[in-house]
Design an enzyme around this catalytic site. Structure first.
Site, short mmCIF file in Angstrom:
data_model
loop_
_atom_site.label_atom_id
_atom_site.label_comp_id
_atom_site.label_asym_id
_atom_site.label_seq_id
_atom_site.Cartn_x
_atom_site.Cartn_y
_atom_site.Cartn_z
N THR A 1 12.46 -1.61 14.33
CA THR A 1 12.90 -1.33 15.69
C THR A 1 12.17 -2.20 16.71
N GLY B 1 5.42 3.31 12.68
CA GLY B 1 4.29 4.22 12.47
C GLY B 1 3.16 3.51 11.75
N GLU C 1 15.22 6.92 11.65
CA GLU C 1 16.06 6.62 10.47
C GLU C 1 17.54 6.71 10.82
C1 LIG Z 1 -1.06 8.04 -3.60
C2 LIG Z 1 0.42 8.01 -3.87
C3 LIG Z 1 1.16 8.80 -2.87
C4 LIG Z 1 2.65 8.79 -3.02
C5 LIG Z 1 3.18 9.39 -1.79
C6 LIG Z 1 4.59 9.55 -1.77
C7 LIG Z 1 5.18 9.83 -0.65
C8 LIG Z 1 4.52 9.75 0.69
C9 LIG Z 1 4.41 11.03 1.34
C10 LIG Z 1 4.69 11.18 2.59
C11 LIG Z 1 5.30 10.11 3.42
C12 LIG Z 1 6.68 10.50 3.87
C13 LIG Z 1 7.24 10.13 4.97
C14 LIG Z 1 6.69 9.16 5.95
C15 LIG Z 1 5.85 9.80 6.94
C16 LIG Z 1 6.13 10.02 8.12
C17 LIG Z 1 7.40 9.63 8.63
C18 LIG Z 1 7.20 9.19 10.01
C19 LIG Z 1 8.03 8.48 10.64
C20 LIG Z 1 9.36 8.10 10.13
C21 LIG Z 1 9.48 6.64 10.08
C22 LIG Z 1 10.72 6.17 10.77
C23 LIG Z 1 11.16 4.99 10.46
C24 LIG Z 1 12.35 4.40 11.11
O1 LIG Z 1 12.98 4.95 11.95
S1 LIG Z 1 12.77 2.85 10.53
C25 LIG Z 1 14.10 2.34 11.55
C26 LIG Z 1 15.38 3.07 11.23
N1 LIG Z 1 16.46 2.48 11.96
C27 LIG Z 1 17.68 2.83 11.78
O2 LIG Z 1 17.97 3.72 11.02
C28 LIG Z 1 18.69 2.04 12.53
C29 LIG Z 1 20.06 2.66 12.49
N2 LIG Z 1 21.07 1.63 12.46
C30 LIG Z 1 21.72 1.27 11.33
O3 LIG Z 1 21.44 1.80 10.26
C31 LIG Z 1 22.78 0.23 11.44
O4 LIG Z 1 22.58 -0.72 12.34
C32 LIG Z 1 24.15 0.87 11.66
C33 LIG Z 1 24.18 1.82 12.82
C34 LIG Z 1 24.50 1.59 10.37
C35 LIG Z 1 25.20 -0.21 11.94
O5 LIG Z 1 24.95 -1.33 11.16
P1 LIG Z 1 25.80 -2.66 11.28
O6 LIG Z 1 25.16 -3.71 10.49
O7 LIG Z 1 26.09 -2.93 12.70
O8 LIG Z 1 27.01 -2.20 10.52
P2 LIG Z 1 28.47 -1.91 10.97
O9 LIG Z 1 29.07 -3.15 11.52
O10 LIG Z 1 28.54 -0.69 11.78
O11 LIG Z 1 29.07 -1.66 9.53
C36 LIG Z 1 29.27 -2.69 8.60
C37 LIG Z 1 29.46 -2.07 7.23
O12 LIG Z 1 28.20 -1.75 6.68
C38 LIG Z 1 28.16 -0.41 6.26
N3 LIG Z 1 26.79 0.04 6.30
C39 LIG Z 1 26.00 0.22 7.37
N4 LIG Z 1 24.79 0.65 6.97
C40 LIG Z 1 24.82 0.70 5.64
C41 LIG Z 1 23.87 1.07 4.65
N5 LIG Z 1 22.64 1.49 4.98
N6 LIG Z 1 24.23 1.01 3.37
C42 LIG Z 1 25.48 0.62 3.01
N7 LIG Z 1 26.44 0.26 3.89
C43 LIG Z 1 26.10 0.32 5.19
C44 LIG Z 1 29.06 0.26 7.25
O13 LIG Z 1 29.45 1.53 6.81
C45 LIG Z 1 30.18 -0.75 7.32
O14 LIG Z 1 30.97 -0.61 6.16
P3 LIG Z 1 32.49 -1.01 6.20
O15 LIG Z 1 32.62 -2.38 6.79
O16 LIG Z 1 32.91 -0.90 4.78
O17 LIG Z 1 33.14 0.01 7.08
C1 LIG Z 2 8.58 9.28 15.95
C2 LIG Z 2 9.31 8.01 15.70
C3 LIG Z 2 8.91 7.20 14.66
C4 LIG Z 2 9.56 6.00 14.43
N1 LIG Z 2 9.09 5.19 13.42
C5 LIG Z 2 9.67 3.97 13.24
C6 LIG Z 2 9.18 3.08 12.25
O1 LIG Z 2 8.24 3.40 11.52
N2 LIG Z 2 9.74 1.87 12.13
C7 LIG Z 2 10.78 1.49 12.89
O2 LIG Z 2 11.26 0.37 12.73
N3 LIG Z 2 11.30 2.32 13.83
C8 LIG Z 2 10.77 3.54 14.02
N4 LIG Z 2 11.28 4.40 14.97
C9 LIG Z 2 12.41 3.97 15.80
C10 LIG Z 2 13.70 4.68 15.44
O3 LIG Z 2 14.17 4.29 14.19
C11 LIG Z 2 14.77 4.43 16.51
O4 LIG Z 2 14.29 5.00 17.71
C12 LIG Z 2 16.09 5.02 16.11
O5 LIG Z 2 16.67 4.26 15.08
C13 LIG Z 2 17.08 5.17 17.29
O6 LIG Z 2 17.32 3.98 17.90
P1 LIG Z 2 17.18 3.78 19.49
O7 LIG Z 2 15.84 4.24 19.87
O8 LIG Z 2 17.57 2.38 19.73
O9 LIG Z 2 18.24 4.73 20.11
P2 LIG Z 2 19.50 4.30 20.96
O10 LIG Z 2 20.45 3.63 20.04
O11 LIG Z 2 19.09 3.55 22.18
O12 LIG Z 2 20.08 5.71 21.34
C14 LIG Z 2 20.21 6.21 22.65
C15 LIG Z 2 21.59 6.91 22.81
O13 LIG Z 2 22.62 5.95 22.67
C16 LIG Z 2 23.61 6.44 21.77
N5 LIG Z 2 24.22 5.33 21.02
C17 LIG Z 2 23.62 4.19 20.59
N6 LIG Z 2 24.49 3.42 19.92
C18 LIG Z 2 25.64 4.08 19.90
C19 LIG Z 2 26.92 3.79 19.34
N7 LIG Z 2 27.15 2.69 18.63
N8 LIG Z 2 27.92 4.69 19.51
C20 LIG Z 2 27.69 5.82 20.21
N9 LIG Z 2 26.50 6.15 20.76
C21 LIG Z 2 25.50 5.28 20.60
C22 LIG Z 2 22.86 7.37 20.83
O14 LIG Z 2 23.73 8.34 20.25
C23 LIG Z 2 21.84 8.00 21.79
O15 LIG Z 2 22.43 9.11 22.42
C24 LIG Z 2 10.66 5.62 15.22
C25 LIG Z 2 11.08 6.46 16.26
C26 LIG Z 2 10.43 7.64 16.50
C27 LIG Z 2 10.88 8.52 17.62
#
Ligand SMILES: CCCCC/C=C\C/C=C\C/C=C\C/C=C\C/C=C\CC/C=C/C(=O)SCCNC(=O)CCNC(=O)[C@H](O)C(C)(C)COP(=O)(O)OP(=O)(O)OC[C@H]1O[C@@H](n2cnc3c(N)ncnc32)[C@H](O)[C@@H]1OP(=O)(O)O
Ligand SMILES: Cc1cc2nc3c(=O)[nH]c(=O)nc-3n(C[C@H](O)[C@H](O)[C@H](O)COP(=O)(O)OP(=O)(O)OC[C@H]3O[C@@H](n4cnc5c(N)ncnc54)[C@H](O)[C@@H]3O)c2cc1C
Length: 684
Positions: free
Chosen positions: A163, A202, A445
């Protein structure tokens, strides 16, 4: 630490119960346990997958809980700096102890970590939760052999940096660049703008030495989209950021106070070519790009994390209902008959209506998490054999369920807090920490709305496939079946039939998916471009995806009861809980079932009446149902949810530890209050 109270009454705990026999159990809570119609430990075994697994879990938990090295004062009384430091200290101890105790199995490690961290975040959460999974999934063999031993042995500490300040959801729009330089066989990582700063990862602020960084790959002057790179951020000698790297903590958040979510900027930082993770796509030394077998394989770490989050939310919701149900059994409020003891608040219908839907959901989500985890492993095995066919299905399923369960879970935790009145607002209740730890699951996520829209996108494709009479995957097969006309229920007993209830949710999901597909078609038919039609139809799409997930959960609950061996007593209570989950869902979404005439007003009246009747069946078993989750007090970390129900004693003891109580007279009296009060001309 287990506090033993003075013995005032005998405590008949079952032989299998692990709870240290407390010496005084609140009589109201004891009465509830005595009245329950099933043995909670049987349900515990079921949930854990067998008696031996329960025992193993308890042993792992005890190893952590009884360890003097892992003790500390209550985190509620710590400032952020102290919390961060404590989390890191514990993470280091945990790593050492896992080796000492020879916990080699992943499940055992997780249990141990979860008991050791209690309700705080794990200091190496991102390292184990995302960095290692990203390396495992994205490294080719040679890279695995190099990086995994370093990461597994904590020679390097990692995070997952995707992110950016200006981009989270739309990851194709990330700005960080990785430009290949064939002359030196290096990638140059750069942050071109302020909005391109990595923001949120994180453990990045102060802990991590390395990161898996997602950046736009350029080679031979062409852009190839987002790819993962492993980048060293800090010196392994003195932890200083390396040249060209800017790093820091993003500051306090709603929760996650012990976590160092960070920012990161690159100023033309060079990394070797082989630091691009090359399992699926490669760049050759001369800059030739080889594309992956599936375009979205770079996103696989997120899919894995979303699957895990379904279990996490089930776990947190189970904790919340445990606290609220136990407290509601010991809390008495509002005299009903003069001179007669005030009733337990659990007896109020409104209290039951607040808590029991989430109690049922906690079980429903637990069983759902088993199924989705199983499906994840199946698909993973297929993918390891080079078969990517089910990846889209897994993405749609995990994105939708992560969103559906976390919406309900977050809402449930807040309702549980509210159901505990004023004490729910105290940190002693455990709710503030539980709520703020789970609240961001709706965002990270993949933001929930966005995730449901991804599921909707998949469902729209399936609706078209079904219309063409082509084959569909199992979990959406229902879309190719004909609508079944009207709900056949004639009386209340018909409405208790699991098959009938599952059919009702199936009907609703199919109708809403087809309706959304038709709205899309007609929008496009009016000449709107795809993205405009999509936006115009958001409300239908969201509803369709949510109804699909709701059906999936109901169906899973029903199937779990049908397919699992259990005693009659446990089957009876799970059956009631499942009926309640489904009927309450119909009642809450009555409009959907009435809209197309699938149900009529008379049937809805019966649904409502059954919801009321089932409250009684659940009421008698409510405490046993939460006991079956089997949370030790040390893990629940709630004075309201204590197993022995001695809530008021515990709250008073806890409050005495507040730092403000260290002195009778606070410094601010002499500094501010005294001068104010003594300057007044008025004399007492
Ligand atoms: C000692 C040993 C110990 C072992 C210990 C074991 C475990 C550990 C224990 C504990 C630890 C556990 C947890 C961790 C701890 C704490 C957690 C704390 C914090 C959490 C961390 C958070 C991290 C994050 O947030 S990371 C960032 C996450 N970001 C996102 O999720 C972004 C969201 N956006 C997207 O996913 C994509 O951009 C989108 C919205 C899906 C759109 O993608 P885009 O490329 O634009 O695609 P589209 O054009 O919309 O679609 C094209 C096509 O692709 C398909 N698609 C999209 N995504 C996927 C996918 N993931 N897989 C497959 N296909 C996908 C989509 O459907 C479309 O398909 P189509 O063309 O056929 O329709
Ligand atoms: C506690 C915490 C830990 C995190 N840890 C990590 C990490 O370890 N690594 C990492 O990479 N990231 C991390 N993140 C980031 C996190 O993955 C993003 O914040 C998350 O994916 C949401 O994206 P954004 O912040 O851009 O939200 P935005 O996309 O800006 O969302 C804002 C609003 O816009 C709307 N919106 C956005 N796009 C669309 C769309 N296409 N259609 C309709 N509505 C839409 C949403 O629904 C929402 O209401 C963390 C976030 C938090 C809060």
């Amino acid at each position: 630490m287990i506090v033993l109270f003075n013995c005032t009454c005998a405590v008949p705990t079952t032989m299998d119960s692990f709870h240290p026999v407390p010496v005084k159990v609140n009589p109201d809570l004891q009465k509830e346990r005595d009245a329950a119609l099933f043995n909670p430990v049987e349900l515990t075994y079921l949930k854990d997958g067998g008696k031996d697994k329960t025992e193993r879990r308890r042993r792992c938990e005890l190893l952590a809980i009884n360890d003097p090295d892992l003790q500390h004062k209550d985190i509620s009384f710590m400032a952020r700096n102290e919390r961060y430091s404590n989390a890191v200290r514990k993470a280091v101890i945990i790593a050492r102890k896992i080796k000492e105790h020879r916990l080699t199995n992943m499940e055992e490690k997780q249990l141990y970590i979860s008991a050791a961290t209690q309700y705080d975040t794990y200091g190496f959460g991102l390292h184990y939760g995302m960095f290692l999974p990203a390396l495992s999934a994205q490294c080719d063999e040679e890279q695995r052999n190099y990086w995994l031993p370093l990461a597994e042995n904590l020679k390097i500490l990692g995070t997952y940096a995707q992110t950016e300040l200006g981009h989270g959801t739309f990851i194709r729009g990330l700005e960080t660049t990785a430009i290949y330089d064939p002359k030196t066989e290096e990638f140059v990582l750069h942050t071109p703008t302020l909005s391109a700063l990595k923001w949120w990862p994180g453990n990045m602020g102060k802990t991590a030495t390395h990161a898996v960084v997602l950046a736009q790959l350029y080679t031979n002057g062409k852009s190839y989209g987002l790819h993962p790179f492993i980048v060293q951020l800090r010196s392994l000698e003195n932890h200083q950021p390396l040249p060209g790297i800017t790093l820091g903590d993003i500051g306090p958040k709603l929760g996650f106070h012990s976590f160092d979510n960070g920012f990161l900027g690159f100023d033309h930082v060079r990394i070797p070519r082989r630091n691009m993770l090359m399992k699926y796509s490669q760049v050759s030394p001369d800059g030739f790009y080889i594309k992956p077998i599936h375009a979205k394989l770079t996103y696989s770490t997120m899919v894995e994390a979303r699957v895990t989050l379904v279990s996490d939310i089930a776990y947190s919701l189970s904790q919340a209902v445990t606290i609220a149900v136990r407290y509601s059994a010991v809390r008495r409020q509002t005299e009903q008959i003069k001179g007669v003891k005030e009733p337990q608040i659990l007896d109020y219908r409104t209290q039951q209506l607040k808590l029991f839907p989430y109690l049922a959901a906690a079980y429903a989500f637990t069983f759902t998490s088993f199924v989705i985890t199983g499906r994840y492993i199946e698909v993973q095995n297929e993918m390891n054999d080079g078969n990517m066919e089910s990846l889209s299905e897994l993405h749609a399923l995990s994105a939708g369920l992560k969103a559906f369960t976390s919406y309900v879970g977050n809402e449930g935790i807040e309702v549980c807090r509210l159901s505990c009145g004023g004490h729910g607002y105290s940190q002693a209740s455990g709710f503030p920490e539980l709520y703020t730890l789970t609240a961001p699951i709706s965002t990270f996520e993949g933001e929930n709305t966005v995730m449901l829209l991804q599921t909707a996108r998949y469902l729209m494709k399936c609706a078209t496939t079904a219309k063409r009479g082509l084959e569909l995957p199992r979990f959406v097969l229902y879309l190719s079946q004909r609508q079944k006309g009207q709900c056949p229920a004639r009386n209340e007993s018909d409405l208790l039939d699991h098959g009938l209830l599952s059919d009702a949710f199936e009907h609703r999901a199919r109708r809403l998916v087809i309706e959304a597909a038709q709205k899309m078609q007609s929008n496009i038919g009016k000449g709107n471009p795809q993205h405009v039609a999509w936006n115009n139809c958001h409300m239908y799409l969201l509803k369709a995806a949510s109804a699909h997930c709701h059906f999936y959960v109901v169906q899973t609950f029903v199937k779990y009861i049908n397919d699992t061996e259990m005693s009659d007593a446990v089957r009876d209570i799970l059956t009631s809980l499942c009926q309640f989950y489904a009927l309450h869902g119909i009642w809450q979404n009555a409009g959907d079932f009435l809209q197309d005439g699938y149900m009529n007003g008379n049937q809805l009246d019966m649904v409502q009446s059954l919801v009321g009747k089932l409250l009684d069946k659940i009421r008698i078993n409510a405490v046993a149902l939460v006991d079956a989750f089997d949370f030790r007090d040390e893990i629940l970390c709630s004075k309201l949810g204590k197993y022995d129900g001695n809530v008021y004693e515990a709250m008073y003891e806890w409050a005495k530890n507040s730092p403000l109580n260290k002195t009778e007279v606070h410094d601010s009296y002499n500094k501010y209050l005294r001068p104010l009060m003594q300057s007044s001309k008025a004399k007492l």
